[in-house]
Design a protein around this motif. Structure first.
Motif, PDB file in Angstrom:
ATOM      1  N   ASN A  32       1.032  -1.369   0.406  1.00 25.16           N
ATOM      2  CA  ASN A  32      -0.056   0.211   0.034  1.00 25.16           C
ATOM      3  C   ASN A  32       0.640   0.931  -0.639  1.00 25.16           C
ATOM      4  O   ASN A  32       2.103   1.486   0.318  1.00 25.16           O
ATOM      5  CB  ASN A  32      -1.191  -0.045   0.758  1.00 25.16           C
ATOM      6  CG  ASN A  32      -1.944  -0.921   1.213  1.00 25.16           C
ATOM      7  OD1 ASN A  32      -1.850  -2.235   1.921  1.00 25.16           O
ATOM      8  ND2 ASN A  32      -3.476  -0.559   0.172  1.00 25.16           N
ATOM      9  N   LYS A  42      -3.014  10.380  -2.569  1.00 24.85           N
ATOM     10  CA  LYS A  42      -3.334   9.196  -3.723  1.00 24.85           C
ATOM     11  C   LYS A  42      -2.649   8.199  -2.711  1.00 24.85           C
ATOM     12  O   LYS A  42      -1.599   7.827  -2.426  1.00 24.85           O
ATOM     13  CB  LYS A  42      -2.874   8.834  -4.965  1.00 24.85           C
ATOM     14  CG  LYS A  42      -3.871   7.403  -4.823  1.00 24.85           C
ATOM     15  CD  LYS A  42      -3.543   7.501  -7.145  1.00 24.85           C
ATOM     16  CE  LYS A  42      -3.658   6.452  -7.232  1.00 24.85           C
ATOM     17  NZ  LYS A  42      -4.224   4.981  -6.809  1.00 24.85           N
ATOM     18  N   GLU A  79      -6.164  -1.429   1.808  1.00 21.81           N
ATOM     19  CA  GLU A  79      -6.840   0.422   1.344  1.00 21.81           C
ATOM     20  C   GLU A  79      -8.556   0.936   1.457  1.00 21.81           C
ATOM     21  O   GLU A  79      -8.692   2.083   1.556  1.00 21.81           O
ATOM     22  CB  GLU A  79      -6.627  -0.412  -0.319  1.00 21.81           C
ATOM     23  CG  GLU A  79      -6.553   1.046  -1.513  1.00 21.81           C
ATOM     24  CD  GLU A  79      -6.845   1.238  -2.731  1.00 21.81           C
ATOM     25  OE1 GLU A  79      -6.794   1.558  -3.509  1.00 21.81           O
ATOM     26  OE2 GLU A  79      -7.963  -0.196  -3.448  1.00 21.81           O
ATOM     27  N   LYS A  80      -9.596  -0.689   1.471  1.00 21.74           N
ATOM     28  CA  LYS A  80     -10.530  -0.214   2.113  1.00 21.74           C
ATOM     29  C   LYS A  80     -10.379   0.468   3.105  1.00 21.74           C
ATOM     30  O   LYS A  80     -11.059   1.484   3.896  1.00 21.74           O
ATOM     31  CB  LYS A  80     -10.979  -1.242   1.994  1.00 21.74           C
ATOM     32  CG  LYS A  80     -11.327  -2.024   0.717  1.00 21.74           C
ATOM     33  CD  LYS A  80     -12.300  -2.797   0.871  1.00 21.74           C
ATOM     34  CE  LYS A  80     -12.660  -3.109  -0.570  1.00 21.74           C
ATOM     35  NZ  LYS A  80     -14.182  -4.579  -0.157  1.00 21.74           N
ATOM     36  N   HIS A  83      -9.712   4.422   2.776  1.00 21.64           N
ATOM     37  CA  HIS A  83      -9.777   4.895   2.580  1.00 21.64           C
ATOM     38  C   HIS A  83     -11.162   5.259   3.477  1.00 21.64           C
ATOM     39  O   HIS A  83     -12.175   6.369   3.089  1.00 21.64           O
ATOM     40  CB  HIS A  83     -10.330   4.408   1.190  1.00 21.64           C
ATOM     41  CG  HIS A  83      -9.525   4.558  -0.231  1.00 21.64           C
ATOM     42  ND1 HIS A  83     -10.018   4.380  -1.306  1.00 21.64           N
ATOM     43  CD2 HIS A  83      -8.383   4.540   0.363  1.00 21.64           C
ATOM     44  CE1 HIS A  83      -9.093   3.889  -2.075  1.00 21.64           C
ATOM     45  NE2 HIS A  83      -8.139   4.684  -1.095  1.00 21.64           N
ATOM     46  N   ARG A  84     -11.540   4.423   4.501  1.00 18.82           N
ATOM     47  CA  ARG A  84     -13.098   4.915   4.992  1.00 18.82           C
ATOM     48  C   ARG A  84     -12.096   5.541   6.141  1.00 18.82           C
ATOM     49  O   ARG A  84     -13.149   6.616   6.187  1.00 18.82           O
ATOM     50  CB  ARG A  84     -13.268   3.449   5.536  1.00 18.82           C
ATOM     51  CG  ARG A  84     -14.127   2.986   6.629  1.00 18.82           C
ATOM     52  CD  ARG A  84     -15.981   3.587   6.339  1.00 18.82           C
ATOM     53  NE  ARG A  84     -16.467   2.636   5.417  1.00 18.82           N
ATOM     54  CZ  ARG A  84     -16.806   1.520   5.302  1.00 18.82           C
ATOM     55  NH1 ARG A  84     -16.876   0.812   6.157  1.00 18.82           N
ATOM     56  NH2 ARG A  84     -17.252   0.855   3.842  1.00 18.82           N
ATOM     57  N   GLU A  87     -12.654   9.295   4.715  1.00 15.73           N
ATOM     58  CA  GLU A  87     -13.428   9.481   4.060  1.00 15.73           C
ATOM     59  C   GLU A  87     -13.730  11.179   3.774  1.00 15.73           C
ATOM     60  O   GLU A  87     -14.367  11.897   2.732  1.00 15.73           O
ATOM     61  CB  GLU A  87     -14.670   8.587   3.826  1.00 15.73           C
ATOM     62  CG  GLU A  87     -15.559   8.812   5.281  1.00 15.73           C
ATOM     63  CD  GLU A  87     -16.622   7.942   4.824  1.00 15.73           C
ATOM     64  OE1 GLU A  87     -16.452   6.961   4.157  1.00 15.73           O
ATOM     65  OE2 GLU A  87     -16.635   7.434   6.558  1.00 15.73           O
ATOM     66  N   HIS A  90     -12.094  13.588   1.426  1.00 20.62           N
ATOM     67  CA  HIS A  90     -11.624  12.497  -0.207  1.00 20.62           C
ATOM     68  C   HIS A  90     -12.658  13.731  -1.257  1.00 20.62           C
ATOM     69  O   HIS A  90     -12.712  14.762  -1.080  1.00 20.62           O
ATOM     70  CB  HIS A  90     -13.590  11.740  -0.250  1.00 20.62           C
ATOM     71  CG  HIS A  90     -12.748  10.971  -1.450  1.00 20.62           C
ATOM     72  ND1 HIS A  90     -14.170  10.936  -2.571  1.00 20.62           N
ATOM     73  CD2 HIS A  90     -12.595   9.838  -1.641  1.00 20.62           C
ATOM     74  CE1 HIS A  90     -13.685  10.221  -3.600  1.00 20.62           C
ATOM     75  NE2 HIS A  90     -13.431   9.180  -3.036  1.00 20.62           N
ATOM     76  N   THR A 101     -10.328   8.026  -8.467  1.00 25.20           N
ATOM     77  CA  THR A 101     -11.271   7.686  -7.163  1.00 25.20           C
ATOM     78  C   THR A 101     -10.759   7.990  -5.111  1.00 25.20           C
ATOM     79  O   THR A 101     -11.409   8.248  -4.171  1.00 25.20           O
ATOM     80  CB  THR A 101     -12.457   7.609  -7.167  1.00 25.20           C
ATOM     81  OG1 THR A 101     -12.089   5.808  -6.796  1.00 25.20           O
ATOM     82  CG2 THR A 101     -13.492   7.696  -8.544  1.00 25.20           C
ATOM     83  N   GLU A 102      -9.402   7.720  -5.759  1.00 25.05           N
ATOM     84  CA  GLU A 102      -8.646   7.787  -4.433  1.00 25.05           C
ATOM     85  C   GLU A 102      -7.355   8.209  -3.982  1.00 25.05           C
ATOM     86  O   GLU A 102      -6.480   8.572  -2.955  1.00 25.05           O
ATOM     87  CB  GLU A 102      -7.725   6.056  -4.705  1.00 25.05           C
ATOM     88  CG  GLU A 102      -8.932   5.107  -5.298  1.00 25.05           C
ATOM     89  CD  GLU A 102      -7.386   4.020  -5.514  1.00 25.05           C
ATOM     90  OE1 GLU A 102      -6.680   4.387  -6.481  1.00 25.05           O
ATOM     91  OE2 GLU A 102      -7.750   2.676  -5.530  1.00 25.05           O
ATOM     92  N   TRP A 103      -8.103   9.794  -3.955  1.00 24.63           N
ATOM     93  CA  TRP A 103      -7.233  10.854  -3.667  1.00 24.63           C
ATOM     94  C   TRP A 103      -7.649  11.705  -2.447  1.00 24.63           C
ATOM     95  O   TRP A 103      -8.871  11.548  -2.023  1.00 24.63           O
ATOM     96  CB  TRP A 103      -7.496  12.509  -4.425  1.00 24.63           C
ATOM     97  CG  TRP A 103      -6.131  11.726  -6.266  1.00 24.63           C
ATOM     98  CD1 TRP A 103      -6.846  10.385  -7.096  1.00 24.63           C
ATOM     99  CD2 TRP A 103      -5.037  11.920  -6.041  1.00 24.63           C
ATOM    100  NE1 TRP A 103      -5.476  10.751  -8.004  1.00 24.63           N
ATOM    101  CE2 TRP A 103      -4.726  11.220  -6.664  1.00 24.63           C
ATOM    102  CE3 TRP A 103      -4.009  12.778  -5.198  1.00 24.63           C
ATOM    103  CZ2 TRP A 103      -2.782  11.015  -7.760  1.00 24.63           C
ATOM    104  CZ3 TRP A 103      -2.804  12.687  -6.035  1.00 24.63           C
ATOM    105  CH2 TRP A 103      -2.237  11.852  -7.159  1.00 24.63           C
ATOM    106  N   PHE A 104      -7.007  11.834  -1.661  1.00 20.30           N
ATOM    107  CA  PHE A 104      -7.701  13.003  -0.287  1.00 20.30           C
ATOM    108  C   PHE A 104      -7.059  14.862   0.134  1.00 20.30           C
ATOM    109  O   PHE A 104      -5.112  14.118  -0.697  1.00 20.30           O
ATOM    110  CB  PHE A 104      -7.576  12.385   0.513  1.00 20.30           C
ATOM    111  CG  PHE A 104      -7.909  10.869   0.750  1.00 20.30           C
ATOM    112  CD1 PHE A 104      -9.252  10.331   1.281  1.00 20.30           C
ATOM    113  CD2 PHE A 104      -6.955  10.138   0.026  1.00 20.30           C
ATOM    114  CE1 PHE A 104      -9.934   9.390   1.030  1.00 20.30           C
ATOM    115  CE2 PHE A 104      -7.634   8.500   0.020  1.00 20.30           C
ATOM    116  CZ  PHE A 104      -9.136   8.291   0.901  1.00 20.30           C
TER     117      PHE A 104
END
Length: 146
Positions: A32, A42, A79-80, A83-84, A87, A90, A101-104
């Motif tokens: 990761n 990301k 990864e999940k 992201h949680r 979020e 996000h 979709t995976e950027w913060f």
């Protein structure tokens, strides 16, 4: 004549490998990572994170900085969870780009928090996998050596 020679030279130069297409299941060991592009990070997964960074840098026309690369026994689950956890910050990048979709959104403190969180999640998950393997070995040995 000169262009033909130049094209032959280019043809024979070694090209970097393209990343493998995503498999149906990424719930396997791998890495990761956290890559940063200015005020955005990301969080993703890859078996070859440095090659992944290379291709993402080309796709987003940016020099992505590596903030973390950590080995985990289950890269999709890690990864999940990342992201949680993050979020609330996000951020969607340009639709259609790989991994958009995976950027913060981040600041220096949030980057540090993301790095610490990723290291802890991977450490705990790897420890859990080790504990399960030890329990299975103990069970098998008790069955075999009665």
């Amino acid at each position: 004549m000169r262009n033909a020679k130049a094209s032959l030279i280019l043809k024979h130069q070694r090209q970097p490998k393209k990343p493998k297409p995503k498999r149906k299941s990424d719930y396997v060991p791998g890495f990761n990572y956290i890559f940063q592009d200015g005020a955005l990070c990301k969080v993703g997964l890859s078996e070859t994170p440095k090659i992944r960074r290379y291709y993402l840098s080309k796709e987003y026309a940016a020099n992505l900085e590596i903030r973390a690369i950590v080995f985990t026994m289950n890269m999709k689950l890690t990864e999940k969870m990342m992201h949680r956890i993050f979020e609330g910050s996000h951020y969607l990048r340009t639709k259609g780009l790989d991994g958009y979709t995976e950027w913060f959104e981040v600041n220096p403190l949030r980057v540090l928090l993301m790095q610490i969180t990723l290291f802890l999640l991977c450490w705990l998950l790897n420890l859990a996998y080790l504990a399960i393997a030890v329990l299975i070995l103990m069970l098998l040995s008790s069955l075999l050596f009665r």
